[in-house]
Design a protein around this motif. Structure first.
Motif, PDB file in Angstrom:
ATOM      1  N   THR A  60       0.601  -0.965   0.155  1.00 37.16           N
ATOM      2  CA  THR A  60       0.182  -0.008   0.109  1.00 37.16           C
ATOM      3  C   THR A  60       0.742   1.250   0.227  1.00 37.16           C
ATOM      4  O   THR A  60       0.603   2.424  -0.613  1.00 37.16           O
ATOM      5  CB  THR A  60      -0.878  -0.064   1.071  1.00 37.16           C
ATOM      6  OG1 THR A  60      -1.703  -1.266   1.329  1.00 37.16           O
ATOM      7  CG2 THR A  60      -1.685   1.175   1.261  1.00 37.16           C
ATOM      8  N   SER A  63       2.322   1.866  -3.382  1.00 35.15           N
ATOM      9  CA  SER A  63       1.145   2.310  -4.196  1.00 35.15           C
ATOM     10  C   SER A  63       0.938   4.125  -3.691  1.00 35.15           C
ATOM     11  O   SER A  63       1.114   4.798  -4.851  1.00 35.15           O
ATOM     12  CB  SER A  63      -0.143   2.068  -3.997  1.00 35.15           C
ATOM     13  OG  SER A  63      -0.116   0.480  -4.564  1.00 35.15           O
ATOM     14  N   TYR A  64       1.005   4.556  -2.814  1.00 35.28           N
ATOM     15  CA  TYR A  64       0.768   5.661  -2.212  1.00 35.28           C
ATOM     16  C   TYR A  64       2.110   6.532  -2.768  1.00 35.28           C
ATOM     17  O   TYR A  64       2.012   7.650  -3.084  1.00 35.28           O
ATOM     18  CB  TYR A  64       0.939   5.815  -0.652  1.00 35.28           C
ATOM     19  CG  TYR A  64      -0.338   5.605  -0.125  1.00 35.28           C
ATOM     20  CD1 TYR A  64      -1.589   4.675  -0.686  1.00 35.28           C
ATOM     21  CD2 TYR A  64      -0.976   5.913   1.109  1.00 35.28           C
ATOM     22  CE1 TYR A  64      -2.784   4.551  -0.062  1.00 35.28           C
ATOM     23  CE2 TYR A  64      -2.109   5.751   1.833  1.00 35.28           C
ATOM     24  CZ  TYR A  64      -2.966   4.937   1.159  1.00 35.28           C
ATOM     25  OH  TYR A  64      -4.249   4.580   1.666  1.00 35.28           O
ATOM     26  N   ARG A 103     -11.034   5.308 -11.640  1.00 40.96           N
ATOM     27  CA  ARG A 103     -10.442   4.614 -10.617  1.00 40.96           C
ATOM     28  C   ARG A 103      -9.148   5.176 -10.157  1.00 40.96           C
ATOM     29  O   ARG A 103      -8.844   5.396  -8.858  1.00 40.96           O
ATOM     30  CB  ARG A 103     -10.572   3.129 -10.592  1.00 40.96           C
ATOM     31  CG  ARG A 103     -10.017   2.371  -9.615  1.00 40.96           C
ATOM     32  CD  ARG A 103     -10.148   0.985  -9.984  1.00 40.96           C
ATOM     33  NE  ARG A 103     -10.038   0.021  -8.829  1.00 40.96           N
ATOM     34  CZ  ARG A 103      -9.613  -1.363  -8.842  1.00 40.96           C
ATOM     35  NH1 ARG A 103      -9.458  -1.900 -10.020  1.00 40.96           N
ATOM     36  NH2 ARG A 103      -9.371  -2.083  -7.662  1.00 40.96           N
ATOM     37  N   THR A 104      -8.217   5.382 -11.028  1.00 40.39           N
ATOM     38  CA  THR A 104      -7.048   5.764 -10.557  1.00 40.39           C
ATOM     39  C   THR A 104      -7.250   7.225  -9.997  1.00 40.39           C
ATOM     40  O   THR A 104      -6.291   7.620  -9.032  1.00 40.39           O
ATOM     41  CB  THR A 104      -6.038   5.751 -11.795  1.00 40.39           C
ATOM     42  OG1 THR A 104      -5.810   4.500 -12.243  1.00 40.39           O
ATOM     43  CG2 THR A 104      -4.638   6.196 -11.422  1.00 40.39           C
ATOM     44  N   LYS A 106      -9.539   8.782  -8.592  1.00 44.75           N
ATOM     45  CA  LYS A 106     -10.176   8.416  -7.505  1.00 44.75           C
ATOM     46  C   LYS A 106      -8.985   7.960  -6.076  1.00 44.75           C
ATOM     47  O   LYS A 106      -8.972   8.646  -5.092  1.00 44.75           O
ATOM     48  CB  LYS A 106     -11.190   7.184  -7.054  1.00 44.75           C
ATOM     49  CG  LYS A 106     -11.679   7.019  -5.781  1.00 44.75           C
ATOM     50  CD  LYS A 106     -12.894   5.945  -5.764  1.00 44.75           C
ATOM     51  CE  LYS A 106     -13.321   5.734  -4.537  1.00 44.75           C
ATOM     52  NZ  LYS A 106     -14.165   4.744  -4.332  1.00 44.75           N
ATOM     53  N   TYR A 107      -8.020   7.043  -6.562  1.00 44.90           N
ATOM     54  CA  TYR A 107      -6.947   6.761  -5.619  1.00 44.90           C
ATOM     55  C   TYR A 107      -5.898   8.152  -5.483  1.00 44.90           C
ATOM     56  O   TYR A 107      -5.323   8.201  -4.369  1.00 44.90           O
ATOM     57  CB  TYR A 107      -6.256   5.683  -6.229  1.00 44.90           C
ATOM     58  CG  TYR A 107      -6.873   4.362  -6.179  1.00 44.90           C
ATOM     59  CD1 TYR A 107      -7.543   3.985  -5.143  1.00 44.90           C
ATOM     60  CD2 TYR A 107      -6.580   3.352  -7.167  1.00 44.90           C
ATOM     61  CE1 TYR A 107      -8.350   3.048  -5.124  1.00 44.90           C
ATOM     62  CE2 TYR A 107      -7.270   2.025  -7.106  1.00 44.90           C
ATOM     63  CZ  TYR A 107      -8.134   1.862  -6.037  1.00 44.90           C
ATOM     64  OH  TYR A 107      -8.954   0.702  -6.001  1.00 44.90           O
ATOM     65  N   ILE A 110      -7.719  10.039  -2.891  1.00 46.86           N
ATOM     66  CA  ILE A 110      -7.660   9.345  -1.649  1.00 46.86           C
ATOM     67  C   ILE A 110      -6.393   9.711  -0.799  1.00 46.86           C
ATOM     68  O   ILE A 110      -6.397  10.124   0.202  1.00 46.86           O
ATOM     69  CB  ILE A 110      -7.766   7.946  -1.792  1.00 46.86           C
ATOM     70  CG1 ILE A 110      -9.264   7.506  -2.037  1.00 46.86           C
ATOM     71  CG2 ILE A 110      -7.279   7.266  -0.249  1.00 46.86           C
ATOM     72  CD1 ILE A 110      -9.612   5.991  -2.324  1.00 46.86           C
TER      73      ILE A 110
END
Length: 367
Positions: A60, A63-64, A103-104, A106-107, A110
């Motif tokens: 995770t 990814s961040y 979707r990307t 949205k990430y 986030i």
């Protein structure tokens, strides 16, 4: 000591007073930083490595860090935190929507939203302006599911391939590739016909400047408690596993003394952890050989779920077997099969009315 011009916020006068005292103390020790000089870029680095690195899973965090480095810092990282405006963020999202999936985007939101929430707690900003942004509508992606005929074609193509059992197990249990490659023999219960999912494997960046290796293979627990689960294995698939164990013992004997026994069900010829990219490369070569188009590994998981729903299994059962934390996720993903289940339910209850009608007609004849 005089504090440079700066605003302090708090719910009460006491909160503001406490923050002022802390600022004065930092100024005396030489640790004071004027918040109006803190850029988003520097704050994102602080947030990532001081607040998130040790509190989230390595995958995770990777990814961040990627979203911050590739999408956030180059576009809006130069702005001081206190000068960041809602239109800066909205322009970023609009620009990214043109080249990335909803979707990307949205990430990205986030990650930025979490970073600004922490900045708000630290009194670096007066409000979290990420809350004002409008995200692009996320269109539902069409799910690829193998038809029963395609499933048979794929299974026939496997032949005696060394990894045959891995793909058969994926079709028979719906587990993900990371879970499959992390599966150990100690978590295979031949007596009760089950496998237990306790971790997954993947390669991640180390973020260690002192290390010669930029990446490493890690085993990590599932993201949620629902991910830790025990799945019943069909008897035919269990038989495949048994045969695979025998083949692995032969490989071990031939590779001695170089063989590394890590207890993995699916590993290299020398017993080492399989690389996900090599495993997927093999999968795509087999699907190409099968003549199947637009099939990724996740299609096996979707196929497993669809077959269960076609057999009138309750979505709740599916949720548990797939390791979804929320049944809503299960229903949303597989709603394309739900109408058929509803129709089957309606047809089954229809028999009650037919029987009642037939009974009434018989009574009329008797009178």
């Amino acid at each position: 000591f005089e504090i440079p011009f700066q605003s302090f916020y708090g719910k009460t006068r006491q909160d503001v007073s406490q923050k002022l005292i802390q600022a004065q103390s930092s100024l005396m020790t030489g640790n004071f930083v004027e918040t109006n000089k803190v850029t988003l870029s520097s704050w994102l680095d602080t947030w990532l490595f001081e607040y998130k690195k040790n509190s989230i899973r390595p995958s995770t965090f990777e990814s961040y860090e990627y979203l911050v480095r590739v999408h956030l810092k180059p576009e809006i990282g130069q702005y001081p935190l206190r000068e960041l405006r809602p239109e800066h963020i909205q322009t970023l999202y609009n620009k990214k929507t043109e080249i990335l999936s909803a979707r990307t985007v949205k990430y990205i939101h986030i990650v930025l939203n979490q970073a600004l929430k922490q900045a708000l707690k630290n009194n670096l900003i007066a409000r979290n302006i990420a809350d004002t942004a409008t995200l692009p509508k996320q269109e539902k992606k069409e799910m690829r599911v193998l038809s029963p005929e395609e499933q048979d074609i794929f299974l026939n193509t496997l032949g005696n391939d060394r990894l045959r059992t891995a793909f058969v197990l994926a079709l028979g249990t719906g587990i993900r590739e990371g879970e499959l490659l992390a599966l150990k023999w100690e978590n295979v219960d031949f007596k009760n016909g089950t496998i237990s999912i306790k971790e997954s494997v993947r390669r991640v960046r180390t973020f260690d400047k002192n290390s010669e290796n930029k990446t490493k293979i890690i085993f990590q627990e599932p993201k949620t408690s629902a991910g830790r689960r025990t799945i019943p294995v069909p008897s035919a698939v269990l038989s495949e596993l048994s045969d695979h164990l025998i083949r692995q013992e032969v490989e071990r004997t031939l590779a001695e003394p170089l063989y590394e026994d890590n207890g993995l069900v699916f590993c290299t010829e020398l017993g080492r952890t399989s690389e996900t990219r090599n495993f997927l490369r093999k999968f795509y070569s087999l699907t190409k050989k099968s003549g199947l188009e637009n099939v990724n590994f996740h299609a096996l998981r979707h196929t497993y779920a669809t077959r269960l729903l076609e057999q009138n299994q309750h979505p709740k059962v599916l949720q548990v077997l797939l390791g979804h934390a929320d049944i809503t996720l299960t229903l949303n993903k597989y709603c394309h099969v739900i109408p058929d289940i509803k129709k089957a339910a309606a047809d089954s209850i229809n028999n009650l009315f037919l029987q009642k009608k037939k009974s009434s007609e018989t009574e009329d004849l008797d009178t």
